[in-house]
Design a protein around this motif. Structure first.
Motif, PDB file in Angstrom:
ATOM      1  N   TRP A  37       0.781  -1.242  -0.002  1.00 22.97           N
ATOM      2  CA  TRP A  37       0.175   0.089  -0.087  1.00 22.97           C
ATOM      3  C   TRP A  37       0.928   1.221  -0.126  1.00 22.97           C
ATOM      4  CZ3 TRP A  37      -4.761   1.451  -1.321  1.00 22.97           C
ATOM      5  CH2 TRP A  37      -5.602   0.556  -1.578  1.00 22.97           C
ATOM      6  N   ASP A  38       1.958   1.264   0.817  1.00 19.32           N
ATOM      7  CA  ASP A  38       2.836   2.548   0.598  1.00 19.32           C
ATOM      8  C   ASP A  38       3.224   2.740  -0.733  1.00 19.32           C
ATOM      9  OD1 ASP A  38       2.776   2.873   3.577  1.00 19.32           O
ATOM     10  OD2 ASP A  38       4.360   1.781   3.877  1.00 19.32           O
ATOM     11  N   ALA A  39       3.742   1.578  -1.411  1.00 11.13           N
ATOM     12  CA  ALA A  39       4.050   1.648  -2.748  1.00 11.13           C
ATOM     13  C   ALA A  39       2.847   2.431  -3.609  1.00 11.13           C
ATOM     14  CB  ALA A  39       4.620   0.417  -3.352  1.00 11.13           C
ATOM     15  N   LEU A  40       1.771   1.876  -3.537  1.00  8.51           N
ATOM     16  CA  LEU A  40       0.590   2.300  -4.319  1.00  8.51           C
ATOM     17  C   LEU A  40       0.380   3.852  -4.070  1.00  8.51           C
ATOM     18  CD1 LEU A  40      -2.328  -0.641  -3.765  1.00  8.51           C
ATOM     19  CD2 LEU A  40      -0.931   0.076  -6.055  1.00  8.51           C
ATOM     20  N   ILE A  41       0.395   4.185  -2.846  1.00  7.09           N
ATOM     21  CA  ILE A  41       0.087   5.549  -2.445  1.00  7.09           C
ATOM     22  C   ILE A  41       1.219   6.603  -3.039  1.00  7.09           C
ATOM     23  CG2 ILE A  41       0.202   7.246  -0.451  1.00  7.09           C
ATOM     24  CD1 ILE A  41      -1.186   4.979   1.167  1.00  7.09           C
ATOM     25  N   ARG A  42       2.485   5.984  -3.112  1.00  6.91           N
ATOM     26  CA  ARG A  42       3.649   6.793  -3.703  1.00  6.91           C
ATOM     27  C   ARG A  42       3.429   6.856  -5.160  1.00  6.91           C
ATOM     28  NH1 ARG A  42       6.797   3.281  -0.838  1.00  6.91           N
ATOM     29  NH2 ARG A  42       7.679   2.365  -2.541  1.00  6.91           N
ATOM     30  N   TYR A  49       3.159  -4.016  -7.803  1.00  5.13           N
ATOM     31  CA  TYR A  49       3.062  -5.334  -8.695  1.00  5.13           C
ATOM     32  C   TYR A  49       3.889  -6.589  -8.279  1.00  5.13           C
ATOM     33  CZ  TYR A  49       2.833  -8.099 -13.094  1.00  5.13           C
ATOM     34  OH  TYR A  49       2.763  -8.774 -14.058  1.00  5.13           O
ATOM     35  N   ALA A  50       4.837  -6.123  -7.847  1.00  2.51           N
ATOM     36  CA  ALA A  50       5.826  -7.128  -7.397  1.00  2.51           C
ATOM     37  C   ALA A  50       5.252  -8.043  -5.999  1.00  2.51           C
ATOM     38  CB  ALA A  50       7.292  -6.682  -7.037  1.00  2.51           C
ATOM     39  N   TYR A  51       4.318  -7.553  -5.510  1.00  2.00           N
ATOM     40  CA  TYR A  51       3.854  -8.163  -4.232  1.00  2.00           C
ATOM     41  C   TYR A  51       2.618  -8.953  -4.689  1.00  2.00           C
ATOM     42  CZ  TYR A  51       6.249  -5.309  -1.006  1.00  2.00           C
ATOM     43  OH  TYR A  51       7.290  -4.501  -0.236  1.00  2.00           O
ATOM     44  N   LEU A  52       2.205  -8.933  -6.026  1.00  2.00           N
ATOM     45  CA  LEU A  52       1.182  -9.937  -6.273  1.00  2.00           C
ATOM     46  C   LEU A  52       1.698 -11.352  -6.610  1.00  2.00           C
ATOM     47  CD1 LEU A  52      -0.208  -7.603  -9.292  1.00  2.00           C
ATOM     48  CD2 LEU A  52      -1.293  -8.222  -7.191  1.00  2.00           C
ATOM     49  N   ALA A  53       0.872 -12.450  -6.489  1.00  3.26           N
ATOM     50  CA  ALA A  53       0.936 -13.698  -6.209  1.00  3.26           C
ATOM     51  C   ALA A  53       1.736 -14.072  -7.823  1.00  3.26           C
ATOM     52  CB  ALA A  53       0.109 -14.721  -6.291  1.00  3.26           C
ATOM     53  N   PRO A  54       2.903 -14.922  -7.681  1.00  6.86           N
ATOM     54  CA  PRO A  54       3.250 -15.221  -9.137  1.00  6.86           C
ATOM     55  C   PRO A  54       2.342 -15.767 -10.147  1.00  6.86           C
ATOM     56  CG  PRO A  54       4.584 -15.969  -7.387  1.00  6.86           C
ATOM     57  CD  PRO A  54       3.491 -15.541  -6.733  1.00  6.86           C
ATOM     58  N   LYS A  60      -1.345 -11.622 -15.628  1.00  9.72           N
ATOM     59  CA  LYS A  60      -1.612 -10.259 -15.885  1.00  9.72           C
ATOM     60  C   LYS A  60      -0.321  -9.574 -16.041  1.00  9.72           C
ATOM     61  CE  LYS A  60      -5.008  -6.956 -14.533  1.00  9.72           C
ATOM     62  NZ  LYS A  60      -6.085  -6.846 -13.734  1.00  9.72           N
ATOM     63  N   SER A  61       0.075  -8.954 -17.083  1.00  4.79           N
ATOM     64  CA  SER A  61       1.154  -8.158 -17.224  1.00  4.79           C
ATOM     65  C   SER A  61       1.224  -6.842 -16.409  1.00  4.79           C
ATOM     66  CB  SER A  61       1.451  -7.623 -18.776  1.00  4.79           C
ATOM     67  OG  SER A  61       0.495  -6.959 -19.156  1.00  4.79           O
ATOM     68  N   LEU A  62       2.414  -6.455 -16.170  1.00  6.57           N
ATOM     69  CA  LEU A  62       2.544  -5.209 -15.464  1.00  6.57           C
ATOM     70  C   LEU A  62       1.771  -3.902 -16.081  1.00  6.57           C
ATOM     71  CD1 LEU A  62       3.660  -3.248 -13.365  1.00  6.57           C
ATOM     72  CD2 LEU A  62       5.790  -3.004 -14.692  1.00  6.57           C
ATOM     73  N   GLU A 118      -8.088  -7.650   1.968  1.00  4.81           N
ATOM     74  CA  GLU A 118      -7.279  -8.433   1.223  1.00  4.81           C
ATOM     75  C   GLU A 118      -6.826  -9.810   1.526  1.00  4.81           C
ATOM     76  OE1 GLU A 118      -4.734  -4.617  -0.273  1.00  4.81           O
ATOM     77  OE2 GLU A 118      -3.704  -5.981   1.129  1.00  4.81           O
ATOM     78  N   ARG A 119      -6.478 -10.779   0.355  1.00  3.29           N
ATOM     79  CA  ARG A 119      -6.216 -12.014   0.657  1.00  3.29           C
ATOM     80  C   ARG A 119      -4.835 -12.263   0.154  1.00  3.29           C
ATOM     81  NH1 ARG A 119      -7.323 -16.849  -2.810  1.00  3.29           N
ATOM     82  NH2 ARG A 119      -7.038 -18.614  -1.173  1.00  3.29           N
ATOM     83  N   TRP A 120      -4.110 -12.782   1.283  1.00  2.00           N
ATOM     84  CA  TRP A 120      -2.656 -13.083   0.993  1.00  2.00           C
ATOM     85  C   TRP A 120      -2.369 -14.522   1.203  1.00  2.00           C
ATOM     86  CZ3 TRP A 120       1.397  -9.740   0.197  1.00  2.00           C
ATOM     87  CH2 TRP A 120       1.012  -8.278   0.301  1.00  2.00           C
ATOM     88  N   ILE A 121      -1.590 -15.138   0.207  1.00  2.00           N
ATOM     89  CA  ILE A 121      -1.391 -16.751   0.379  1.00  2.00           C
ATOM     90  C   ILE A 121       0.433 -16.800   0.461  1.00  2.00           C
ATOM     91  CG2 ILE A 121      -3.173 -17.322  -1.113  1.00  2.00           C
ATOM     92  CD1 ILE A 121      -1.439 -17.841  -3.405  1.00  2.00           C
ATOM     93  N   TYR A 122       0.567 -17.993   1.084  1.00  2.01           N
ATOM     94  CA  TYR A 122       1.891 -18.215   1.251  1.00  2.01           C
ATOM     95  C   TYR A 122       2.277 -19.309   0.153  1.00  2.01           C
ATOM     96  CZ  TYR A 122       6.415 -19.527   3.486  1.00  2.01           C
ATOM     97  OH  TYR A 122       7.860 -19.755   4.175  1.00  2.01           O
ATOM     98  N   LYS A 123       3.338 -18.917  -0.511  1.00  2.00           N
ATOM     99  CA  LYS A 123       3.846 -19.980  -1.731  1.00  2.00           C
ATOM    100  C   LYS A 123       5.056 -19.684  -1.905  1.00  2.00           C
ATOM    101  CE  LYS A 123       2.182 -21.735  -5.855  1.00  2.00           C
ATOM    102  NZ  LYS A 123       1.685 -23.024  -5.732  1.00  2.00           N
ATOM    103  N   ALA A 124       5.953 -20.647  -2.232  1.00  2.00           N
ATOM    104  CA  ALA A 124       7.437 -20.347  -2.555  1.00  2.00           C
ATOM    105  C   ALA A 124       8.369 -19.859  -1.471  1.00  2.00           C
ATOM    106  CB  ALA A 124       7.596 -20.002  -4.111  1.00  2.00           C
ATOM    107  N   GLY A 125       7.803 -19.802  -0.519  1.00  2.00           N
ATOM    108  CA  GLY A 125       8.586 -19.301   0.535  1.00  2.00           C
ATOM    109  C   GLY A 125       8.255 -17.815   0.866  1.00  2.00           C
ATOM    110  N   GLU A 126       7.274 -17.326   0.281  1.00  2.00           N
ATOM    111  CA  GLU A 126       6.764 -15.954   0.519  1.00  2.00           C
ATOM    112  C   GLU A 126       5.209 -15.882   0.653  1.00  2.00           C
ATOM    113  OE1 GLU A 126       7.257 -12.977   2.184  1.00  2.00           O
ATOM    114  OE2 GLU A 126       9.155 -12.860   1.102  1.00  2.00           O
ATOM    115  N   TRP A 127       4.818 -14.692   1.297  1.00  2.00           N
ATOM    116  CA  TRP A 127       3.383 -14.065   1.306  1.00  2.00           C
ATOM    117  C   TRP A 127       3.109 -13.342   0.019  1.00  2.00           C
ATOM    118  CZ3 TRP A 127      -0.223 -16.299   3.887  1.00  2.00           C
ATOM    119  CH2 TRP A 127       0.155 -17.069   5.200  1.00  2.00           C
ATOM    120  N   TRP A 128       1.916 -13.658  -0.590  1.00  2.00           N
ATOM    121  CA  TRP A 128       1.660 -12.970  -1.897  1.00  2.00           C
ATOM    122  C   TRP A 128       0.364 -12.378  -1.606  1.00  2.00           C
ATOM    123  CZ3 TRP A 128       5.958 -12.191  -4.664  1.00  2.00           C
ATOM    124  CH2 TRP A 128       6.996 -12.981  -4.441  1.00  2.00           C
ATOM    125  N   TYR A 129      -0.032 -11.348  -2.444  1.00  6.18           N
ATOM    126  CA  TYR A 129      -1.271 -10.669  -2.307  1.00  6.18           C
ATOM    127  C   TYR A 129      -2.199 -11.386  -3.509  1.00  6.18           C
ATOM    128  CZ  TYR A 129      -4.973  -7.464  -3.426  1.00  6.18           C
ATOM    129  OH  TYR A 129      -6.179  -6.664  -3.601  1.00  6.18           O
TER     130      TYR A 129
END
Length: 133
Positions: A37-42, A49-54, A60-62, A118-129
């Protein structure tokens, strides 16, 4: 001597990594949600985009994501209110997001605080939106 200097240079980063690993999953998710959210506000859509699930980023492209973002410039503040994890690899984040809107014929902008879940999932060792759409 060079090795010692190298180790001392890396020490703050190693300690930060250890501290992050010691956080609960709720705290880790809260930090990532807040950072997104801090990135979105800036207006830093690329970082958000980098916080989105892989898997989401694969479909969905950038540029498509950037075109679908509506609120940059209107979002003023975001704050994590609560993180609940109903499953081991799934957490819900309740945010409070302050927006500023210009309403025609009102003269002054209106600010409101809106709840966002928001929904966040844990995948490949990290949490993703994972966005709803």
């Amino acid at each position: 001597m060079r090795r010692l200097v190298s180790i001392l240079t890396l020490l703050p980063f190693l300690l930060a990594a250890c501290n992050f690993a010691a956080l609960s999953r709720e705290e880790r998710v809260a930090r990532r949600a807040q950072a997104r959210w801090d990135a979105l506000i800036r207006g830093d859509i690329e970082t958000a985009y980098a916080y989105l699930a892989p898997g989401y980023r694969k479909i969905k492209s950038l540029e498509r994501y950037r075109r679908g973002i509506h609120g940059v410039g209107k979002w003023r503040e975001a704050r994590v209110e609560r993180v609940t994890c109903p499953e081991k690899d799934v957490c819900n984040v309740d945010m409070q997001v302050k927006v500023r809107l210009m309403v025609p014929r009102m003269g002054e902008p209106i600010e409101s605080v809106n709840p966002v879940r928001e929904r966040w999932i844990y995948k490949a060792g990290e949490w993703w939106y994972v966005p709803e759409s």
